[in-house]
Design an enzyme around this catalytic site. Structure first.
Site, PDB file in Angstrom:
ATOM      1  N   GLU A  77       0.837  -1.188   0.000  1.00 46.59           N
ATOM      2  CA  GLU A  77       0.000   0.000   0.000  1.00 46.59           C
ATOM      3  C   GLU A  77       0.876   1.243   0.000  1.00 46.59           C
ATOM      4  OE1 GLU A  77      -3.127   0.302   2.901  1.00 46.59           O
ATOM      5  OE2 GLU A  77      -4.007  -1.610   2.311  1.00 46.59           O
TER       6      GLU A  77
ATOM      7  N   HIS B   6      -4.794   6.574   0.186  1.00 43.23           N
ATOM      8  CA  HIS B   6      -3.980   5.357   0.252  1.00 43.23           C
ATOM      9  C   HIS B   6      -4.485   4.357  -0.779  1.00 43.23           C
ATOM     10  CE1 HIS B   6      -7.206   3.783   2.880  1.00 43.23           C
ATOM     11  NE2 HIS B   6      -6.709   2.579   2.652  1.00 43.23           N
TER      12      HIS B   6
ATOM     13  N   HIS C 130      -5.161   0.357  -2.281  1.00 41.75           N
ATOM     14  CA  HIS C 130      -5.484  -1.044  -2.020  1.00 41.75           C
ATOM     15  C   HIS C 130      -4.948  -1.816  -3.220  1.00 41.75           C
ATOM     16  CE1 HIS C 130      -9.104  -0.519   0.957  1.00 41.75           C
ATOM     17  NE2 HIS C 130      -7.958  -0.081   1.458  1.00 41.75           N
TER      18      HIS C 130
ATOM     19  N   ASP D  49      -9.282   0.137   8.002  1.00 41.57           N
ATOM     20  CA  ASP D  49      -9.322   1.561   7.636  1.00 41.57           C
ATOM     21  C   ASP D  49     -10.314   2.312   8.526  1.00 41.57           C
ATOM     22  OD1 ASP D  49      -7.521   1.180   5.532  1.00 41.57           O
ATOM     23  OD2 ASP D  49      -9.112   0.995   4.027  1.00 41.57           O
TER      24      ASP D  49
END
Length: 124
Positions: free
Chosen positions: A26, A83, A85, A96
């Protein structure tokens, strides 16, 4: 409910490029700007433990402070913590949601699950 983020194509492409370089881990960064208009992407190192980076991110406090200071110096405000995935859809995971410490920021997730980056923004 806040209005949707407005993200210029150049900022979006830089975000995708930086996050894709982190695969299969990530990646994470900050979108800053004014109102809901994103002006700047700031890449941040993923400080999660080496074995955890494929499924989560952590931002080191010093990196976060520097990103906020830099945004302020440009006359911008932080708008979204972004961010990726690598293999999951662009929706917040249970992790999250549980560890979201940024109530004033959008949670933006970029998914590379189908090979083409797709993003969605959430208010958590």
């Amino acid at each position: 409910m806040r209005a949707a983020l407005q993200v210029p194509e150049a900022v979006l492409q830089q975000t995708f490029a930086d996050l894709s370089r982190m695969l299969p881990e990530e990646g994470v960064g900050l979108w800053s700007g004014s109102g809901q208009e994103v002006r700047t992407w700031t890449f941040l190192p993923n400080a999660a433990g080496h074995g955890e980076r494929r499924v989560r991110f952590t931002v080191h406090p010093q990196d976060w402070i520097q990103a906020l200071v830099s945004s302020s110096e440009r006359g911008e405000a932080p708008l979204a913590l972004v961010h990726s995935h690598p293999t999951a859809p662009p929706v917040p995971s249970a992790h999250d949601r549980k560890h979201w410490y940024y109530p004033d920021l959008w949670c933006v997730i970029v998914s590379f699950a189908d090979g083409t980056p797709r993003w969605r923004a959430f208010q958590l």
